[in-house]
Design an enzyme around this catalytic site. Structure first.
Site, PDB file in Angstrom:
ATOM      1  N   GLY A 110       0.436  -1.098   0.356  1.00 15.56           N
ATOM      2  CA  GLY A 110      -0.427  -0.041   0.159  1.00 15.56           C
ATOM      3  C   GLY A 110       1.088   1.741   0.017  1.00 15.56           C
ATOM      4  O   GLY A 110       1.380   1.266  -0.802  1.00 15.56           O
ATOM      5  N   GLU A 161      -4.367   7.871  -2.431  1.00 16.25           N
ATOM      6  CA  GLU A 161      -3.138   8.447  -2.784  1.00 16.25           C
ATOM      7  C   GLU A 161      -2.326   8.941  -1.915  1.00 16.25           C
ATOM      8  O   GLU A 161      -1.665  10.643  -2.240  1.00 16.25           O
ATOM      9  CB  GLU A 161      -3.979   9.960  -3.454  1.00 16.25           C
TER      10      GLU A 161
END
Length: 392
Positions: A139, A370
């Site tokens: 991630g 993001e």
């Protein structure tokens, strides 16, 4: 004016054309998007027809060149469009931001032939994109991704699983980052994969606390084959492409955050003007007035911050630090403003009869996508003080 006409918003638009564009977007959002938002979000309905509608209006390619079917608008204008869309429904605003992110690789790193072949359809409004970087075990540490791209003659075979993919399973194309070489950031390459490619499947969408109308799903690549002509940029350039796209994408998230914060403030103010307690509107009480003042100040500061970063980008100047600052500040502000809006409405704010509880649930994800806000702080600190001492 603001998204519902209550509060004036000082729009700093560079041209009359941009002002007309934003007026069109606001009208479209209020007429076609906002009235159905609560019902469709509650039912988990993906608004594909809305994306077709805004695509036909030319809103899916705004910051890209007109010669390839884009709108030729500066980021300063594009982000204010995103804010309006997100204020009406975050699923739509964030979806446009993700689509723009998915187009970035081909638009900025693709060959002339790739841009000519693919961008008109990607930007023209009929297609919707997705961006595949994150994985179940990669991630924040995106450079450790495991999805593998193996060269087979003049083609590439892609195997692996991507996670947390917005539009997973409904996208018409996927920009995919996969490992084509050695471990680390330098072994990653970007590919443009059609949504109907054989071997590409999507898992059941995640069950989320908000944005239920926007499918977020794992995407599996089981021997997906794409020709070398769909490799974007040089081999090993993928991580550079990914970081470049994320700088711009973070500004999109910042604009969406301010949109949802403004919508929450508008709702809270409208409620406060009509709700009577002790013989007068609750907005007359100083405690609530101070809350509203703080909410409005956070929104104005966030808007100024993301627009300042956008102008740096439009001028061709470095903006990575400012993008991280905008994403960090605006999303934290949205979380605080939406929480305060629920508080201001009291018990009604906690019910689904008013949209502020949905805004609060939706705002949370903007602090995560993001790049988490903890990652944004790392980006900002490194740009100011250099890398951590152990890396020097």
């Amino acid at each position: 004016m603001s998204h519902d006409g209550l509060q004036p918003v000082d729009r700093q638009l560079p041209t009359e054309e941009a002002r007309d564009l934003l007026a069109l977007v606001r009208e479209l959002a209020q007429r076609e998007i906002k009235p159905r938002a609560a019902e469709e979000e509650d039912a988990g309905v993906f608004p594909r027809e809305v994306f077709r509608l805004i695509g036909e209006a030319g809103l899916l390619g705004l910051p890209y060149p007109e010669e390839y079917g884009g709108g030729g608008q500066p980021y300063e204008v594009y982000l204010q469009v995103l804010e309006e869309l997100a204020a009406a429904r975050l699923t739509v605003g964030l979806g446009v931001s993700v689509h723009t992110l998915a187009c970035h690789a081909v638009a900025h790193y693709g060959s002339k032939e790739q841009r000519t072949e693919h961008l008109p359809a990607m930007l023209g409004g009929s297609l919707l994109g997705a961006y595949c970087l994150s994985e179940p075990a990669a991630g924040s540490d995106a450079a450790s991704l495991r999805t593998r791209a193996t060269r087979e003659g003049e083609a590439w075979r892609i195997d692996g699983t991507k996670a947390w993919i917005t539009h997973g399973g409904v996208a018409d194309f996927y920009t995919v980052l996969a490992r084509s070489g050695a471990e680390g950031a330098r072994g990653i390459t970007a590919y443009l994969v059609p949504g109907d490619a054989q071997g590409l499947t999507a898992a059941v969408p995640e069950k989320k606390m908000g944005m239920k109308g926007s499918p977020t799903a794992q995407v599996h690549f089981d021997g997906v084959t794409v020709p070398d002509s769909r490799r974007v940029g040089d081999e090993g350039q993928g991580f550079t492409i990914a970081l470049s796209a994320l700088d711009s994408g973070r500004l999109g998230i910042a604009a969406c955050a301010i949109g949802i914060a403004q919508a929450a403030l508008d709702e809270a103010l409208a409620y406060g003007m009509t709700r009577q307690q002790f013989g007068r509107p609750v907005v007359d009480f100083q405690g609530l007035r101070f809350m509203i003042a703080d909410m409005a100040t956070k929104i104005e500061a966030g808007r100024a911050l993301y627009l300042a970063a956008a102008r740096l980008r439009d001028a061709g100047r470095p903006f990575s630090r400012q993008a991280a600052m905008a994403k960090l500040f605006c999303t934290d502000a949205a979380m605080q403003v939406t929480t305060d809006a629920v508080q201001l409405l009291g018990g009604y704010g906690y019910t689904a009869d008013f949209p502020v509880e949905r805004y609060m649930r939706e705002a949370k994800v903007l602090q995560i996508v993001e790049g988490t806000n903890q990652i944004q702080r790392m980006v900002i600190a490194r740009s100011l003080a250099g890398p951590e001492s152990k890396e020097r």
